[in-house]
Design a protein around this motif. Sequence first.
Motif, mmCIF file in Angstrom:
data_model
loop_
_atom_site.group_PDB
_atom_site.id
_atom_site.type_symbol
_atom_site.label_atom_id
_atom_site.label_comp_id
_atom_site.label_asym_id
_atom_site.label_seq_id
_atom_site.Cartn_x
_atom_site.Cartn_y
_atom_site.Cartn_z
ATOM 1 N N ASN A 124 8.862 -6.979 -3.630
ATOM 2 C CA ASN A 124 8.025 -7.343 -4.767
ATOM 3 C C ASN A 124 7.057 -8.477 -4.421
ATOM 4 O O ASN A 124 6.352 -8.983 -5.294
ATOM 5 C CB ASN A 124 8.896 -7.778 -5.956
ATOM 6 N N LYS A 125 7.044 -8.867 -3.155
ATOM 7 C CA LYS A 125 6.168 -9.945 -2.725
ATOM 8 C C LYS A 125 4.704 -9.505 -2.824
ATOM 9 O O LYS A 125 4.332 -8.441 -2.341
ATOM 10 C CB LYS A 125 6.486 -10.376 -1.285
ATOM 11 N N MET A 126 3.884 -10.336 -3.447
ATOM 12 C CA MET A 126 2.495 -9.963 -3.696
ATOM 13 C C MET A 126 1.706 -9.763 -2.405
ATOM 14 O O MET A 126 0.883 -8.851 -2.306
ATOM 15 C CB MET A 126 1.818 -11.027 -4.568
ATOM 16 N N ASP A 127 1.946 -10.619 -1.404
ATOM 17 C CA ASP A 127 1.193 -10.470 -0.157
ATOM 18 C C ASP A 127 1.587 -9.198 0.587
ATOM 19 O O ASP A 127 0.770 -8.596 1.295
ATOM 20 C CB ASP A 127 1.371 -11.706 0.732
ATOM 21 N N PHE A 128 2.837 -8.767 0.406
ATOM 22 C CA PHE A 128 3.268 -7.502 1.004
ATOM 23 C C PHE A 128 2.550 -6.335 0.316
ATOM 24 O O PHE A 128 2.039 -5.422 0.971
ATOM 25 C CB PHE A 128 4.777 -7.326 0.869
ATOM 26 N N LYS A 129 2.541 -6.367 -0.999
ATOM 27 C CA LYS A 129 1.882 -5.301 -1.765
ATOM 28 C C LYS A 129 0.389 -5.237 -1.436
ATOM 29 O O LYS A 129 -0.196 -4.154 -1.366
ATOM 30 C CB LYS A 129 2.073 -5.521 -3.270
ATOM 31 N N ALA A 130 -0.208 -6.403 -1.222
ATOM 32 C CA ALA A 130 -1.640 -6.451 -0.923
ATOM 33 C C ALA A 130 -1.957 -5.789 0.414
ATOM 34 O O ALA A 130 -3.039 -5.223 0.599
ATOM 35 C CB ALA A 130 -2.126 -7.896 -0.924
ATOM 36 N N PRO A 164 12.704 -10.725 5.120
ATOM 37 C CA PRO A 164 11.470 -9.928 5.072
ATOM 38 C C PRO A 164 10.304 -10.526 5.864
ATOM 39 O O PRO A 164 9.546 -9.786 6.486
ATOM 40 C CB PRO A 164 11.147 -9.861 3.579
ATOM 41 N N GLU A 165 10.163 -11.846 5.844
ATOM 42 C CA GLU A 165 9.055 -12.454 6.583
ATOM 43 C C GLU A 165 9.213 -12.228 8.088
ATOM 44 O O GLU A 165 8.247 -11.904 8.784
ATOM 45 C CB GLU A 165 8.954 -13.952 6.283
ATOM 46 N N GLN A 166 10.458 -12.404 8.592
ATOM 47 C CA GLN A 166 10.723 -12.176 10.005
ATOM 48 C C GLN A 166 10.484 -10.709 10.366
ATOM 49 O O GLN A 166 9.940 -10.382 11.424
ATOM 50 C CB GLN A 166 12.160 -12.578 10.347
ATOM 51 N N ALA A 212 5.468 -0.072 6.175
ATOM 52 C CA ALA A 212 5.315 0.596 4.883
ATOM 53 C C ALA A 212 6.624 0.564 4.104
ATOM 54 O O ALA A 212 6.641 0.259 2.898
ATOM 55 C CB ALA A 212 4.858 2.042 5.087
ATOM 56 N N ASN A 213 7.721 0.857 4.779
ATOM 57 C CA ASN A 213 9.032 0.842 4.127
ATOM 58 C C ASN A 213 9.394 -0.549 3.632
ATOM 59 O O ASN A 213 9.906 -0.729 2.517
ATOM 60 C CB ASN A 213 10.086 1.344 5.109
ATOM 61 N N LEU A 214 9.109 -1.560 4.455
ATOM 62 C CA LEU A 214 9.379 -2.952 4.075
ATOM 63 C C LEU A 214 8.572 -3.339 2.847
ATOM 64 O O LEU A 214 9.104 -3.927 1.890
ATOM 65 C CB LEU A 214 9.021 -3.869 5.246
#
Length: 273
Positions: free
Chosen positions: A88-94, A56-58, A81-83
């Motif tokens: 469930n990563k907080m920084d992604f949700k943010a 996910p980070e890459q 958006a799909n990623l």
Amino acid sequence: MSNKEVKSALKSAREAIKNKEFKEALKHCKGVLKLEKNNYNAWVFIGVAAAELEQPEQSQIAYKKATELEPEQLLAWQGLANLYEKSNKMDFKADLQRVFQKLLTLYESSDKSKWYEVGRKLVEIYHKEKNHLEVGRVWHRLVRLKVEEGVEVQELRQLWVRLTQLLKDSVEEQDNETQQLLIIAFENAMSLMNKIPSEDHQKLSNEYIQCLSRLPHEQMKMRESCKTMQSLYPTLMFPLEILSLHFIHTGVYSEEALQCFTRLVEMDSSSGP
């Protein structure tokens, strides 16, 4: 690698993704980037392949790079958006809110159905964050676009009712703009009722008056709404109870107040002041 070879490598990457050969897709894309480090499609394909390979980070890095290269292109924003939605990563949700906001801008002139879909998701985020003003603003934009498309009256009414449900319980926490957006939603929803009086109209009127009663600067509108409700539903005690509490709390003992108290006692002596 010539321009023709770049196109061929991108085609091979696309085919590899289609065939779920994600590592192979990455190889083709990296080959492209050696020659064209700012190739938008290569970065997007890396985002897709990395996500499928549970990197996910890459994937995020690749998609973000693509959005920086071509900020008005949809693919990378859709990929982000799909990623984010699957993670469930907080920084992604943010960061999801920012991505949805950009997608709204891009979809507004190109794909109304996608706008509605993303708009509703963004409203959910704002609602969870108690960002009442943005809930109201985005929902009003959604309704405006629906009206421009010629939405049916029933659906339009349901949209306004939905906004009242989203905002009515937090009315005292809201700023004036949000409160006005809520009041407009109530008034539009009630005006679009196909049957008045009716159970649905009565329920919505109750909620509207309850909201107004919690807003000191809307007391005149609350009193008028109570009178309207009395005329439509003469056997209901609710509008008289709200008016009576208003007169008591404000210390008003006018002829109007006396008539209200008297009428309420006549309907149910246990409800007298």
